[in-house]
Design an enzyme around this catalytic site. Structure first.
Site, PDB file in Angstrom:
ATOM      1  N   LYS A   1       0.841  -1.192   0.000  1.00  0.00           N
ATOM      2  CA  LYS A   1       0.000   0.000   0.000  1.00  0.00           C
ATOM      3  C   LYS A   1       0.879   1.245   0.000  1.00  0.00           C
ATOM      4  CE  LYS A   1      -4.046   2.251   1.655  1.00  0.00           C
ATOM      5  NZ  LYS A   1      -5.372   2.084   2.212  1.00  0.00           N
TER       6      LYS A   1
ATOM      7  N   ASP B   1     -13.191   2.207   9.705  1.00  0.00           N
ATOM      8  CA  ASP B   1     -13.601   2.255   8.295  1.00  0.00           C
ATOM      9  C   ASP B   1     -14.054   0.859   7.855  1.00  0.00           C
ATOM     10  OD1 ASP B   1     -14.166   3.350   5.844  1.00  0.00           O
ATOM     11  OD2 ASP B   1     -12.099   3.382   5.141  1.00  0.00           O
TER      12      ASP B   1
END
Length: 705
Positions: free
Chosen positions: A410, A507
């Protein structure tokens, strides 16, 4: 405080001392700033002029009066000034190491008494004499014209006393006055002119006074947190050298004011060019620094910390340079590499790389790797767009191969500047999370402006695409949906209750639930952003959230809790039941939100209209309604009334078992009525899940009928 002066004239006045009301820690530390006739500001501590304040040593330098005795040969009598001083016993003492009792004269005997005691207990004395002016020695205070003696430790109330019985009046023909004082030893030098002149008549001498916060030890002071003065982080308590009371100092590697919150700041030892011996380089970190050898050098084996030339490396480099045909180009390449190395080293330090590196070196079981920028670039073919497997608001995810292992890398877009220093510590926490339903964080790369995270690779994409991007004709059974929901709930329950410290995801959404080769759920992105501490024991992820999943209570209070994750998980349960998007922008405004439509359908008992056709089955409706009831509880507007993720996990486990072995399939009315009767009388019966046994019993009776 902003309205408090921090200086008077040229004297700095640091807290706990202060000028003005409520500007000092206690009244004994109050300083007055007076303006003299010539317009100069002069600070006073009580009635004494204040010259300097030393926070770390707990000392003040003040002007002390000089006591004198003079002989009037005409009137055949003495006139003198008595001198005594009473220090605040709770906060001050005479420094017994840096001060001296000092007597000047040619026929003088002085006694010093502790006036605190009613009997004037004797502290010391001194005798100074001289036969003639020729016998005096400039700068010497060994008894000829000048005498000095020590002050006992702990003295705070003293008085001088001239003994006239030992006085030789003949000496007053050339030395009419005797003087006595307390003076800082390093501030006083005997001048022979003191004997024959009146230089000391109205002069003051500097003296060192020890001060302390309270007349108690550190051990005792720490027990009363409300009055304990060492309030700065990285401060320590030390007992005063005066033998009474305590002081506060900054810890080693820090400097500043320990009596102020945030007053102790890291010392950048590397700003001093002489910190490390050449050619060693200096690396600063919180509370200290480290000297390391640059490329081409190595540390000597004698533990001196000095660097020596690595001859083998130098010879190899020289041989390579000889072979190169373009010397100028080679020099340029080396220069650019060193320049880049400094930039990478800067990023490495900013992101807490030293903390991670020390953990890796000291703990062989620590399964975490710090990858270099070069390794990550090679793994992704220099971040080739063909290797992109996901996009998000915080960054892009690439597929790559590191050490013969498929990984997901990422690459974040931005990082909060104030959180860079905590990155290393937070990676230590996240790397130790080990759960079968959580994507494993394998390592990171710190040699870049924004750190990159390396995860295990999960091959079958996200739950979102599994639900909403089904291939025509394919089906997802109710059992599979229940299993994925249960596995995801187990992961979140682990983060909330088993991780140390606790972690709130912040999230939760179907895009952040991945599916491996066996379609086992793996929760991801719990550490995709930097962590920020909410208190001393909990960490939460930096939350941006996703529309349709956000807890409405969080949107109002901006306070994230574990129940915020529960709400988002309730939305995922709706996706699994309906296969509908959580926000449908093409629908009328009142029907855009899946959660709002669901709650309305539950209220109107029209839930079947929302269900995915693939799971509509009369035999499974009881199970589906159990899941719907659980989702409704998760979507409660009040966070306190939602179940915990542990309770959600237990309920899903029960519902799975109900799906496999429906309760009431073999109806035993007498057993069920007994259970219902026990529940009605408040008897606690072993059960699992969030819902009550009474509800199960009533459903069983209904099924039996």
């Amino acid at each position: 405080m902003a309205e408090c002066l921090d200086s008077c004239g040229e004297v700095h006045i640091p807290y706990p001392f202060g000028i003005g009301p409520n500007c000092s820690i206690q009244g004994a530390f109050a300083v007055t700033c007076n303006t003299t006739n010539n317009g100069t500001d002069t600070p006073y501590l009580g009635s004494f002029q204040l010259l300097n304040i030393n926070l770390s040593l707990g000392e003040v330098l003040i002007d002390m009066p000089v006591s004198h005795q003079c002989y009037d040969s005409t009137r055949k009598m003495y006139h003198y000034t008595d001198w005594w001083m009473n220090l605040n016993t709770h906060h001050y003492r005479f420094n017994h190491q840096k001060n001296k009792f000092t007597v000047i004269g040619c026929s003088t005997a002085l006694g010093v008494v502790n006036f605190t005691n009613p009997h004037d207990s004797y502290l010391g004395g001194c005798v100074a004499g001289c036969d003639s002016l020729e016998s005096l020695i400039e700068g010497s205070c060994s008894g000829i014209g000048c005498c000095q003696t020590s002050i006992p430790q702990g003295t705070n109330h003293i008085k001088f006393w001239f003994n006239n019985n030992l006085t030789d009046t003949e000496a007053y023909n050339f030395s009419p006055c005797d003087y006595a004082m307390i003076t800082a030893e390093d501030k006083f030098t005997f001048n022979t002119s003191y004997i024959t002149s009146d230089l000391l008549w109205k002069q003051n001498m500097s003296a060192v006074i020890d001060w302390f916060i309270a007349n108690t030890s550190c051990e005792t002071a720490k027990t009363n947190k409300s009055s304990f003065a060492c309030i700065s982080n990285n401060s320590i308590c030390v007992n005063s050298s005066s033998g009474a009371g305590y002081l506060c100092n900054c810890s080693n590697g820090y400097q500043g004011n320990p009596y102020r919150k945030g007053g102790c700041q890291d010392i950048n030892e590397c700003s001093n060019n002489n910190t490390c011996s050449t050619p060693a380089k200096c690396r600063n970190f919180e509370g200290g620094y480290q000297c390391y050898c640059p490329f081409g050098w190595r540390k000597k084996h004698d533990n001196s910390g000095q660097c020596e030339l690595n001859l083998a490396l130098v010879i190899g480099t020289c041989a390579s340079i000889v072979v190169l045909s373009f010397l100028v180009l080679s020099t340029y390449v080396v220069y650019e590499r060193r320049k880049l190395s400094k930039v990478e080293e800067k990023y490495f330090q900013e992101h807490g790389g030293r903390i991670l590196l020390e953990k890796i070196q000291t703990d062989q079981r620590f399964g975490f790797t710090i990858f270099t920028k070069q390794q990550v670039e090679q793994a992704t073919n220099n971040f080739d767009s063909a290797n992109i497997i996901g996009h998000g608001g915080q960054g892009t995810v690439y597929k790559g191969t590191l050490r013969d292992q498929l990984v997901a890398i990422k690459k974040c877009k931005v990082v909060d500047e104030r959180k860079k220093k905590e990155f290393g510590t937070e990676m230590l926490i996240l790397s130790q999370i080990n759960h079968k339903n959580i994507v494993k964080l394998l390592g990171c790369c710190l040699e870049v402006e924004v750190p990159m995270l390396v995860y295990e690779f999960i091959p079958n994409g996200t739950l979102f695409h599994y639900i909403h991007g089904k291939i025509q004709g394919s089906q997802i059974s109710l059992s599979t949906r229940l299993r994925i929901a249960h596995e995801s709930a187990e992961a979140l329950s682990y983060l909330h209750f088993s991780a140390s410290p606790s972690i709130f995801h912040g999230d939760v959404k179907s895009l952040n639930i991945l599916l491996d080769q066996n379609y086992t759920a793996k929760v991801s992105d719990f550490g995709a952003s930097l962590l920020s501490p909410t208190d001393e024991v909990q960490f939460v992820t930096f939350v941006q959230g996703t529309c349709g999943y956000l807890d409405p209570e969080y949107m109002q209070s901006c306070h994230l809790t574990d129940k915020s994750d529960v709400y988002s998980f309730g939305v995922i349960l709706l996706e699994l039941l309906t296969s509908k998007p959580v926000i449908d922008f093409d629908a009328p405004e009142e029907k855009r939100s899946l959660s709002s439509c669901f709650l309305s359908a539950m209220k109107e008992k029209k839930i079947e209209e929302l269900l995915d056709d693939e799971i509509k089955n009369e035999d499974d409706m009881e199970v589906i309604m159990e899941v719907a009831e659980l989702a409704k509880e998760c979507l409660n507007m009040k966070g306190d009334e939602r179940p915990t993720m542990k309770e959600v996990t237990e309920e899903l486990d029960r519902i799975q078992k109900l799906k496999q072995h429906p309760w009431g399939q073999e109806y035993h009315p007498e057993e069920t009525e007994t259970l219902l009767g026990q529940a009605s009388y408040g008897i606690e019966i072993e059960h699992s899940g969030y819902f009550s046994l009474e509800k199960k019993a009533r459903k069983s009776i209904a099924a039996g009928r």
